[in-house]
Write a protein that holds these residues in place. Structure first.
Motif, PDB file in Angstrom:
ATOM      1  N   GLY A  97       0.803  -1.217   0.000  1.00  0.00           N
ATOM      2  CA  GLY A  97       0.000   0.000   0.000  1.00  0.00           C
ATOM      3  C   GLY A  97       0.835   1.267   0.000  1.00  0.00           C
ATOM      4  N   THR A  98       1.871   1.314   0.852  1.00  0.00           N
ATOM      5  CA  THR A  98       2.638   2.553   0.966  1.00  0.00           C
ATOM      6  C   THR A  98       3.455   2.863  -0.276  1.00  0.00           C
ATOM      7  N   VAL A  99       3.917   1.830  -0.967  1.00  0.00           N
ATOM      8  CA  VAL A  99       4.768   2.040  -2.140  1.00  0.00           C
ATOM      9  C   VAL A  99       3.963   2.042  -3.439  1.00  0.00           C
ATOM     10  N   LEU A 100       3.074   1.068  -3.591  1.00  0.00           N
ATOM     11  CA  LEU A 100       2.347   0.934  -4.861  1.00  0.00           C
ATOM     12  C   LEU A 100       1.066   1.759  -4.917  1.00  0.00           C
ATOM     13  N   GLY A 101       0.529   2.126  -3.785  1.00  0.00           N
ATOM     14  CA  GLY A 101      -0.742   2.832  -3.763  1.00  0.00           C
ATOM     15  C   GLY A 101      -1.894   1.853  -3.580  1.00  0.00           C
ATOM     16  N   ALA A 102      -3.097   2.382  -3.510  1.00  0.00           N
ATOM     17  CA  ALA A 102      -4.276   1.592  -3.164  1.00  0.00           C
ATOM     18  C   ALA A 102      -4.557   0.470  -4.162  1.00  0.00           C
ATOM     19  N   ARG A 103      -4.766   0.820  -5.396  1.00  0.00           N
ATOM     20  CA  ARG A 103      -5.190  -0.157  -6.399  1.00  0.00           C
ATOM     21  C   ARG A 103      -4.113  -1.200  -6.689  1.00  0.00           C
ATOM     22  N   ARG A 104      -2.927  -0.737  -7.015  1.00  0.00           N
ATOM     23  CA  ARG A 104      -1.839  -1.670  -7.344  1.00  0.00           C
ATOM     24  C   ARG A 104      -1.430  -2.501  -6.126  1.00  0.00           C
ATOM     25  N   GLY A 105      -1.452  -1.886  -4.948  1.00  0.00           N
ATOM     26  CA  GLY A 105      -1.118  -2.620  -3.730  1.00  0.00           C
ATOM     27  C   GLY A 105      -2.089  -3.756  -3.471  1.00  0.00           C
TER      28      GLY A 105
ATOM     29  N   ILE B 289      -4.568   6.123   1.930  1.00  0.00           N
ATOM     30  CA  ILE B 289      -4.146   7.168   2.871  1.00  0.00           C
ATOM     31  C   ILE B 289      -2.864   7.832   2.387  1.00  0.00           C
ATOM     32  N   VAL B 290      -1.892   7.021   1.948  1.00  0.00           N
ATOM     33  CA  VAL B 290      -0.621   7.591   1.473  1.00  0.00           C
ATOM     34  C   VAL B 290      -0.853   8.451   0.234  1.00  0.00           C
ATOM     35  N   GLU B 291      -1.749   8.015  -0.647  1.00  0.00           N
ATOM     36  CA  GLU B 291      -2.036   8.784  -1.863  1.00  0.00           C
ATOM     37  C   GLU B 291      -2.672  10.140  -1.554  1.00  0.00           C
ATOM     38  N   ARG B 292      -3.497  10.188  -0.538  1.00  0.00           N
ATOM     39  CA  ARG B 292      -4.307  11.390  -0.311  1.00  0.00           C
ATOM     40  C   ARG B 292      -3.798  12.317   0.780  1.00  0.00           C
TER      41      ARG B 292
ATOM     42  N   LEU C  23       6.097   9.592   8.349  1.00  0.00           N
ATOM     43  CA  LEU C  23       4.969   9.670   9.279  1.00  0.00           C
ATOM     44  C   LEU C  23       3.674   9.218   8.612  1.00  0.00           C
ATOM     45  N   VAL C  24       3.432   9.717   7.416  1.00  0.00           N
ATOM     46  CA  VAL C  24       2.202   9.368   6.689  1.00  0.00           C
ATOM     47  C   VAL C  24       2.148   7.866   6.438  1.00  0.00           C
ATOM     48  N   ALA C  25       3.237   7.286   5.970  1.00  0.00           N
ATOM     49  CA  ALA C  25       3.254   5.851   5.670  1.00  0.00           C
ATOM     50  C   ALA C  25       3.112   5.022   6.945  1.00  0.00           C
ATOM     51  N   SER C  26       3.710   5.460   8.033  1.00  0.00           N
ATOM     52  CA  SER C  26       3.574   4.734   9.302  1.00  0.00           C
ATOM     53  C   SER C  26       2.143   4.784   9.815  1.00  0.00           C
ATOM     54  N   VAL C  27       1.550   5.970   9.808  1.00  0.00           N
ATOM     55  CA  VAL C  27       0.167   6.113  10.276  1.00  0.00           C
ATOM     56  C   VAL C  27      -0.783   5.344   9.352  1.00  0.00           C
ATOM     57  N   ALA C  28      -0.548   5.425   8.043  1.00  0.00           N
ATOM     58  CA  ALA C  28      -1.376   4.679   7.087  1.00  0.00           C
ATOM     59  C   ALA C  28      -1.265   3.184   7.332  1.00  0.00           C
ATOM     60  N   SER C  29      -0.070   2.716   7.670  1.00  0.00           N
ATOM     61  CA  SER C  29       0.126   1.294   7.959  1.00  0.00           C
ATOM     62  C   SER C  29      -0.595   0.876   9.234  1.00  0.00           C
ATOM     63  N   VAL C  30      -0.652   1.769  10.208  1.00  0.00           N
ATOM     64  CA  VAL C  30      -1.396   1.466  11.432  1.00  0.00           C
ATOM     65  C   VAL C  30      -2.893   1.399  11.131  1.00  0.00           C
ATOM     66  N   ILE C  31      -3.385   2.378  10.389  1.00  0.00           N
ATOM     67  CA  ILE C  31      -4.828   2.418  10.095  1.00  0.00           C
ATOM     68  C   ILE C  31      -5.235   1.283   9.153  1.00  0.00           C
ATOM     69  N   GLY C  32      -4.505   1.117   8.053  1.00  0.00           N
ATOM     70  CA  GLY C  32      -4.862   0.084   7.079  1.00  0.00           C
ATOM     71  C   GLY C  32      -4.348  -1.290   7.455  1.00  0.00           C
TER      72      GLY C  32
END
Length: 180
Positions: free
Chosen positions: A43-51, A100-103, A110-119
């Motif tokens: 998710g953090t690297v590829l984004g929502a769809r590709r991930g 989350i990372v995309e938007r 920080l964004v990728a860490s928080v996104a990983s916690v949420i997702g």
């Protein structure tokens, strides 16, 4: 198009490779594997769809019988175990993390860490807890209590996913498709 397919296949392989890393047992006896960090990184690297597509490809290979899950498990039988909710939640976890990372603009680590916690933790645990409740014939509360021991390890993986994503963005900015 070919670049997207290559990244999707590469990250499916990354999840498989992370399953080869021996489990690490926390001080209070809870084992952690690295595979869920691969889902977060999708998710953090590829984004929502590709991930999500990378995780779906990985799960399709597992369903076909390839022993790609931690501990060398594979085949349709793994979808009839108490961990089925977590497996089915992996694509959703990657999608939510990537979205989350995309938007959300901000410091990438920080964004990728928080996104990983949420997702990769909160959204994933919804599926995992429901799967545990169904497969073990327990209440949702009982199932939720079963997974609380894994939270510290998952938070550590979320922080690592954020740091790895940030490092990748600094060293190879074009490879970070979630922010492209």
């Amino acid at each position: 198009m070919e670049r997207n397919l290559a990244f999707i296949a590469l990250f499916a392989a990354l999840i498989a490779a992370l399953g080869l890393i021996p489990k690490f047992t926390l001080a209070f006896g809870v084992p952690i594997t690295a595979q869920t960090m691969g889902v977060m990184l999708c998710g953090t690297v590829l984004g929502a769809r590709r991930g999500a597509l990378a995780v779906l490809l990985f799960l399709a290979l597992v369903a076909l019988g390839l022993p790609l899950l931690a501990g060398g498990r594979g085949g349709l039988g793994v979808f009839a175990t108490p961990s089925v909710g977590f497996l089915l939640g992996w694509p959703v976890a990657a999608f939510v993390t990537g979205l989350i990372v995309e938007r959300w603009n901000g410091p990438l680590a920080l964004v990728a860490s928080v996104a990983s916690v949420i997702g990769g933790i909160a959204a994933l645990y919804v599926f995992g807890i429901i799967g545990l409740a169904v497969m073990l014939d327990k209440t949702l509360v009982e199932s939720a209590l079963l997974v609380t021991a894994f939270i510290p390890g998952d938070v550590i993986k979320a922080v690592f996913a954020g740091l790895i994503t940030s490092g990748l963005a600094r060293s190879r900015p074009a490879s970070l498709l979630s922010r492209g």
